[in-house]
Each structure stands twice: as C-alpha cells, then as structure tokens.
Design a protein around this motif. Structure first.
Motif, mmCIF file in Angstrom:
data_model
loop_
_atom_site.group_PDB
_atom_site.id
_atom_site.type_symbol
_atom_site.label_atom_id
_atom_site.label_comp_id
_atom_site.label_asym_id
_atom_site.label_seq_id
_atom_site.Cartn_x
_atom_site.Cartn_y
_atom_site.Cartn_z
ATOM 1 N N ASP A 183 12.130 -15.782 -7.074
ATOM 2 C CA ASP A 183 13.129 -15.167 -6.205
ATOM 3 C C ASP A 183 12.723 -13.774 -5.739
ATOM 4 O O ASP A 183 12.871 -13.439 -4.557
ATOM 5 N N ILE A 184 12.211 -12.961 -6.637
ATOM 6 C CA ILE A 184 11.855 -11.594 -6.256
ATOM 7 C C ILE A 184 10.571 -11.579 -5.420
ATOM 8 O O ILE A 184 10.498 -10.897 -4.384
ATOM 9 N N MET A 185 9.575 -12.341 -5.834
ATOM 10 C CA MET A 185 8.402 -12.499 -4.985
ATOM 11 C C MET A 185 8.813 -13.142 -3.653
ATOM 12 O O MET A 185 8.265 -12.814 -2.586
ATOM 13 N N GLY A 186 9.800 -14.033 -3.719
ATOM 14 C CA GLY A 186 10.243 -14.755 -2.522
ATOM 15 C C GLY A 186 10.822 -13.862 -1.457
ATOM 16 O O GLY A 186 10.477 -13.983 -0.269
ATOM 17 N N PHE A 187 11.727 -12.943 -1.833
ATOM 18 C CA PHE A 187 12.315 -12.103 -0.781
ATOM 19 C C PHE A 187 11.294 -11.117 -0.231
ATOM 20 O O PHE A 187 11.377 -10.715 0.941
ATOM 21 N N SER A 188 10.315 -10.725 -1.044
ATOM 22 C CA SER A 188 9.243 -9.882 -0.527
ATOM 23 C C SER A 188 8.414 -10.650 0.497
ATOM 24 O O SER A 188 8.034 -10.112 1.551
ATOM 25 N N LEU A 189 8.154 -11.924 0.229
ATOM 26 C CA LEU A 189 7.441 -12.768 1.188
ATOM 27 C C LEU A 189 8.217 -12.899 2.499
ATOM 28 O O LEU A 189 7.646 -12.789 3.589
ATOM 29 N N VAL A 190 9.526 -13.138 2.390
ATOM 30 C CA VAL A 190 10.347 -13.255 3.604
ATOM 31 C C VAL A 190 10.308 -11.962 4.407
ATOM 32 O O VAL A 190 10.245 -11.981 5.647
ATOM 33 N N SER A 191 10.334 -10.822 3.709
ATOM 34 C CA SER A 191 10.293 -9.530 4.408
ATOM 35 C C SER A 191 8.979 -9.327 5.158
ATOM 36 O O SER A 191 8.904 -8.514 6.087
#
Length: 349
Positions: free
Chosen positions: A170-178
C-alpha cells in the motif's frame, strides 16, 4: 475406577483436541477470518437458526493464513483471503469451486464487485467486504482542499504530522501512483524510484503503525493518515473532525473474499453460512458492525441513508474504474517490495 477415570479423561482431552483442530463433527463450521471482522451476534444467530457450531479462528495477514492452510493441520471450511491471495491460492490448487446453484442471494451482489480479474466468474470466491486505500485528514489541522492528491502528502506543512499504515504494497503503491505508475509494477528501477520518493516523504512521517493508527488519529495525534476505508470509518466514528478521500489519480481497490479451502469437510454448513451471511438483512448488520463496504446491493439499501449515500465508502463508478486491484506478484517481486519498504522505514529513523 481409576482406569475408568483415566479413560474418561482421555476422551475429554481427545474431544477438546479435535475441537481445537476443527474436527468436531458434521454439525460444525470451521471459519478462518481476520480479527474483529464479523458481528459476533451474527455467529450466535447463525448457530441458533441452523444448529451448526462455529469454530472461529483469526489471522492477522494473508500470508499467515496461506501458510496455515497450506500446511493442512486444520480443516478449515471457509477462509477470507484478499484478492491477490485468492489468485495465489487458486494457482496453488488450494481452493474448491463454489456451487452457485446452492447460493440463494447471488443476484443481490453489486455487479461492480463481481467477475473481477483475480477470479473471473467468481468460480472460487464470493466478495465479503471491499473498499479502497485513501487519505484521512483532520480538519483541525488541514484546510479544505489542502489535500486532494497523493503528491499533497509531500507538502512541507505536514512535517512530522503523517501516519502511515504498516503495509508494503500500500505505501509503495501510493508512491508509484504519484509517479504515474501502476500499483502492480514489477520493474525494479521503477520500484527503486518509488522508494526514493518515499524517502523524501520521511520528514513528514510521524509514524508507521498498524492497528494503533486508529487510536492515534481519533485522539488528534496527527493531521493526516494513509489507511484503508474501513479503518477510516472506525476513526471517523470516534472523531467528527476526520474525513476520508480517495485521490482522483487512483488508488487500490481491494476485496476480501469467502473461499472454500480444499481441506473443507462440512459442506452443508458451508452453504448454510454463505446463504446466511449474504441474506441482505444479515449482510447489512455485518456492514454496520465492521464498518467496511458491503458487496450486497440489497444490504446497502437497508443501511442508514447517511451510510449508503456516503461516496467516501460507497464510491462512484469513476473512482472504481481509476483504482487498481492488486495482482499476485512473483515472490521475488513481493520480496523487493518488502525490502524497499523496510529500507524506507529504517531511513526515516
């Protein structure tokens, strides 16, 4: 007499052992679920209505659940894995197909949550709850409109004022989306770039925590948090200054699902429970207790208007389309996510 007492004692011990191993007879249902993820009153109601006894065990991660079922020590009848884990368990031939002809309320499910990529046709799973990953903010500290996008988390005014849920994907995920990338990215350089961006967020991060994030946010300990929609609902019930949003650029759309492990034994009890828990009034009661989004359209209609029309927790089709469901990634890629996330946590310390 002494021998008789020993024999009776052994019989009682054997019965207790069987109970602990989920093997107490045909009138049993062995349910393996997340902690505090069903209204206990519904278990009592199910037992009274059907005569089946529920052996209820809990797990705290998909991986722990997978390992225990794979080891085969307990014959669970139903389990509740998340979407990517349904895919993984199916690949490992750990699931039995669900007989749709035995389901009374299949037509009550919201079409948006059915036939997803991790289980086309819902052959092996039925949605239990679903939701999103998003941002919780406290209007005591955050002005209206100040947070709308993932990139807003990097604003300097949030220094030492953001809580993150302790979850690598989840945390790596939102960084990827950003960065405009997929939450299912497998490319190592892209994952390294997402981790580097997280490192630049470190000054704003007050803590990376698990369940206690709800308590901290309810007690105004931070201005902002990143967590799942159901956890946000719990926080907001305790603090009226808290709000939840899903950034317009997208996020994770997650599903927890009921599945039948291959080791299941009590099939009459299984289908009795699937029909019981998906009966609209029971599903609505469960959703009110748990705080997560029900997959049942008819259950949603029974919820209070303030709940069923809340777009934060019953998002519109546009948000659903912009959000991604996690895929079952290769173990080496999952290991990279975990390693990079651990490095980020160490970096911020």
């Amino acid at each position: 007499m002494a021998v008789l007492l020993v024999v009776l004692g052994l019989a009682v011990w054997s019965a207790e052992l069987q109970k602990s191993q989920g093997a107490t007879g045909d009138n049993t249902l062995n349910l393996y679920n997340w902690g505090d993820y069903i209204d206990p009153k519904l278990i009592t109601k199910f037992e009274k209505e059907t005569g089946y006894h529920v052996n209820y065990e809990t797990f705290d991660s998909n991986e722990a659940m997978y390992t225990k079922i794979q080891q085969g020590g307990t014959s669970y009848d139903l389990a509740v894995p998340s979407e990517y884990m349904v895919e993984k368990m199916n690949k490992a031939h750990m699931l039995l197909p669900i007989d749709h002809s035995k389901l009374k309320y299949l037509n009550t499910f919201n079409p948006d949550v059915m036939n997803r990529s991790f289980d086309p046709g819902n052959k092996y799973s039925l949605p239990y709850f679903w939701g999103t990953l998003g941002i919780i903010y406290n209007d005591k500290f955050v002005k209206p409109g100040e947070i709308q996008h993932w990139d807003d988390l990097w604003k300097p005014q949030f220094k030492d004022n953001i809580m993150l849920v302790d979850s690598a994907r989840d945390i790596m995920g939102f960084s990827l989306v950003s960065l405009g990338k997929s939450m299912n990215t497998t490319d190592a350089p892209t994952l390294q770039a997402a981790k580097a961006k997280l490192d630049s967020l470190a000054p704003n991060v007050k803590a990376v925590v698990a369940d206690e994030i709800k308590m901290y946010m309810a007690e105004n300990e931070a201005a902002v948090a990143v967590d799942w929609s159901g956890e946000a609902a719990d926080m907001m019930a305790e603090n009226s200054h808290l709000h939840y949003l899903v950034p317009s650029e997208g996020s994770n759309l997650w599903f927890d699902n009921l599945v039948i492990p291959k080791t299941a034994k009590h099939f009459k009890a299984i289908y009795a429970f699937l029909n019981f828990i998906n009966k609209p009034e029971n599903a609505a009661q469960n959703a009110e207790y748990v705080g997560y989004t029900t997959p049942s359209a008819k259950a949603q209609a029974l919820l209070p208007k303030s709940v069923r029309e809340d777009k934060q927790f019953y998002p519109n089709e546009a948000i659903i389309k912009r959000s991604e469901v996690y895929k079952d990634l290769d173990p080496s890629v999952v290991g990279l996510y975990n390693d990079l996330f651990l490095e980020f946590k160490m970096h911020r310390n």
